[in-house]
Design a protein around this motif. Structure first.
Motif, PDB file in Angstrom:
ATOM      1  N   ILE A  84     -20.465  10.092 -32.767  1.00 54.28           N
ATOM      2  CA  ILE A  84     -20.790   9.608 -34.107  1.00 54.28           C
ATOM      3  C   ILE A  84     -20.250  10.553 -35.180  1.00 54.28           C
ATOM      4  O   ILE A  84     -19.743  10.113 -36.224  1.00 54.28           O
ATOM      5  CB  ILE A  84     -22.313   9.441 -34.270  1.00 54.28           C
ATOM      6  CG1 ILE A  84     -22.847   8.458 -33.221  1.00 54.28           C
ATOM      7  CG2 ILE A  84     -22.647   8.942 -35.668  1.00 54.28           C
ATOM      8  CD1 ILE A  84     -22.170   7.113 -33.197  1.00 54.28           C
ATOM      9  N   ALA A  85     -20.340  11.866 -34.935  1.00 52.65           N
ATOM     10  CA  ALA A  85     -19.922  12.840 -35.950  1.00 52.65           C
ATOM     11  C   ALA A  85     -18.416  12.830 -36.184  1.00 52.65           C
ATOM     12  O   ALA A  85     -17.957  13.172 -37.276  1.00 52.65           O
ATOM     13  CB  ALA A  85     -20.373  14.243 -35.541  1.00 52.65           C
ATOM     14  N   THR A  86     -17.636  12.428 -35.181  1.00 50.06           N
ATOM     15  CA  THR A  86     -16.180  12.436 -35.353  1.00 50.06           C
ATOM     16  C   THR A  86     -15.653  11.177 -36.031  1.00 50.06           C
ATOM     17  O   THR A  86     -14.531  11.188 -36.549  1.00 50.06           O
ATOM     18  CB  THR A  86     -15.477  12.590 -33.994  1.00 50.06           C
ATOM     19  OG1 THR A  86     -15.927  11.556 -33.100  1.00 50.06           O
ATOM     20  CG2 THR A  86     -15.779  13.960 -33.378  1.00 50.06           C
ATOM     21  N   ILE A  87     -16.439  10.107 -36.051  1.00 51.79           N
ATOM     22  CA  ILE A  87     -15.966   8.852 -36.633  1.00 51.79           C
ATOM     23  C   ILE A  87     -15.635   8.997 -38.119  1.00 51.79           C
ATOM     24  O   ILE A  87     -14.561   8.550 -38.568  1.00 51.79           O
ATOM     25  CB  ILE A  87     -16.991   7.728 -36.406  1.00 51.79           C
ATOM     26  CG1 ILE A  87     -17.098   7.403 -34.918  1.00 51.79           C
ATOM     27  CG2 ILE A  87     -16.602   6.485 -37.186  1.00 51.79           C
ATOM     28  CD1 ILE A  87     -15.829   6.900 -34.284  1.00 51.79           C
ATOM     29  N   PRO A  88     -16.498   9.594 -38.948  1.00 53.17           N
ATOM     30  CA  PRO A  88     -16.149   9.715 -40.375  1.00 53.17           C
ATOM     31  C   PRO A  88     -14.862  10.493 -40.623  1.00 53.17           C
ATOM     32  O   PRO A  88     -14.137  10.206 -41.588  1.00 53.17           O
ATOM     33  CB  PRO A  88     -17.360  10.455 -40.967  1.00 53.17           C
ATOM     34  CG  PRO A  88     -18.489  10.127 -40.058  1.00 53.17           C
ATOM     35  CD  PRO A  88     -17.868  10.065 -38.691  1.00 53.17           C
ATOM     36  N   PHE A  89     -14.553  11.458 -39.756  1.00 55.38           N
ATOM     37  CA  PHE A  89     -13.305  12.196 -39.921  1.00 55.38           C
ATOM     38  C   PHE A  89     -12.100  11.323 -39.590  1.00 55.38           C
ATOM     39  O   PHE A  89     -11.008  11.523 -40.130  1.00 55.38           O
ATOM     40  CB  PHE A  89     -13.296  13.434 -39.019  1.00 55.38           C
ATOM     41  CG  PHE A  89     -14.323  14.463 -39.395  1.00 55.38           C
ATOM     42  CD1 PHE A  89     -14.126  15.320 -40.464  1.00 55.38           C
ATOM     43  CD2 PHE A  89     -15.509  14.561 -38.680  1.00 55.38           C
ATOM     44  CE1 PHE A  89     -15.075  16.257 -40.818  1.00 55.38           C
ATOM     45  CE2 PHE A  89     -16.469  15.501 -39.021  1.00 55.38           C
ATOM     46  CZ  PHE A  89     -16.252  16.348 -40.096  1.00 55.38           C
ATOM     47  N   GLY A  90     -12.297  10.361 -38.715  1.00 50.14           N
ATOM     48  CA  GLY A  90     -11.186   9.518 -38.309  1.00 50.14           C
ATOM     49  C   GLY A  90     -10.874   8.398 -39.281  1.00 50.14           C
ATOM     50  O   GLY A  90      -9.713   8.032 -39.467  1.00 50.14           O
ATOM     51  N   ILE A  91     -11.907   7.832 -39.927  1.00 45.63           N
ATOM     52  CA  ILE A  91     -11.668   6.673 -40.792  1.00 45.63           C
ATOM     53  C   ILE A  91     -11.789   7.017 -42.273  1.00 45.63           C
ATOM     54  O   ILE A  91     -11.554   6.153 -43.119  1.00 45.63           O
ATOM     55  CB  ILE A  91     -12.635   5.526 -40.450  1.00 45.63           C
ATOM     56  CG1 ILE A  91     -14.080   5.925 -40.766  1.00 45.63           C
ATOM     57  CG2 ILE A  91     -12.497   5.128 -39.005  1.00 45.63           C
ATOM     58  CD1 ILE A  91     -15.052   4.788 -40.576  1.00 45.63           C
TER      59      ILE A  91
END
Length: 218
Positions: free
Chosen positions: A29-36
């Motif tokens: 979950i924590a990596t999703i905002p960095f990706g999109i």
């Protein structure tokens, strides 16, 4: 069955199953905002699906432990030959595994939902669908774990076997969550189907897993 359930819950918690699942859930979950990117509207729109996918992958991560430790120390042979019907034994182990590894994912969902800018209604819907849907993943996983228990490196095989069968649970879990926050999408029909899937696999999963365990012991 009660003693087996309590024993497996203690072993699951002491063995770090809950910690591994929650940490992996958090990492996804924590990596999703960095990706999109920092688009909060987009995050809140796709957040329920992300939480469900993260919970599914986290649940798959711990399924190979369901029977492997009992196989290694010989307890599984005693359970197979014991007086309790093997499907009931498998059901008790699945319930203990879900309490130790699946329930923490449900409890972690509200906190992780804040990372994705979910509304309180969406967070409540995600928790409700995970609560009734993640047991189905465990019950499906019991079959894959029973098939792979006798193999030297069956952990990957469990995920390969379980993931296609768990897709309907994912679909109806996400559909019910979106139905709770988006009009005119319905919430109740996919939610009831999700409950029906869990009940269906609560009957079929232990029976199929017990048959696979008996076959592996012969």
């Amino acid at each position: 069955m009660k003693a087996l359930f309590l024993r497996d819950v203690r072993l699951g918690i002491a063995g770090g199953g809950a910690t591994v699942a929650v940490v992996f859930f958090l990492a996804v979950i924590a990596t999703i905002p960095f990706g999109i990117g920092p688009d909060l509207n987009l995050l809140s729109r796709i957040g329920p699906a992300i939480l469900w996918i993260g919970a599914l992958l986290s649940a798959l991560l711990t399924l190979d432990r369901l029977f492997q430790a009992d196989r290694d120390d010989g307890t599984l042979d005693l359970l197979i030959l014991g007086p309790t019907p093997l499907p009931l034994t498998v059901l008790a182990k699945c319930a203990a595994h879900w309490v130790a590894s699946g329930l923490p994912l449900v409890l972690a969902a509200p906190v992780l939902g804040l990372f994705l800018a979910l509304s309180p209604t969406a967070i409540g819907a995600v928790m409700a669908t995970l609560l009734v849907g993640t047991p189905a993943i465990t019950l499906i996983g019991a079959v894959g774990a029973a098939v792979a228990v006798a193999l030297p490196r069956g952990g990957l095989l469990v995920s390969v076997l379980v993931l296609p069968l768990a897709i309907p649970v994912l679909i109806f879990g996400v559909s019910a969550t979106y139905g709770a926050v988006n009009e005119p999408d319905p919430f109740l029909p996919p939610f009831l189907i999700l409950i029906a899937l869990t009940l269906f696999f609560a009957v079929l999963g232990p029976v199929a897993a017990a048959a696979a365990l008996k076959a592996s012991g012969e």
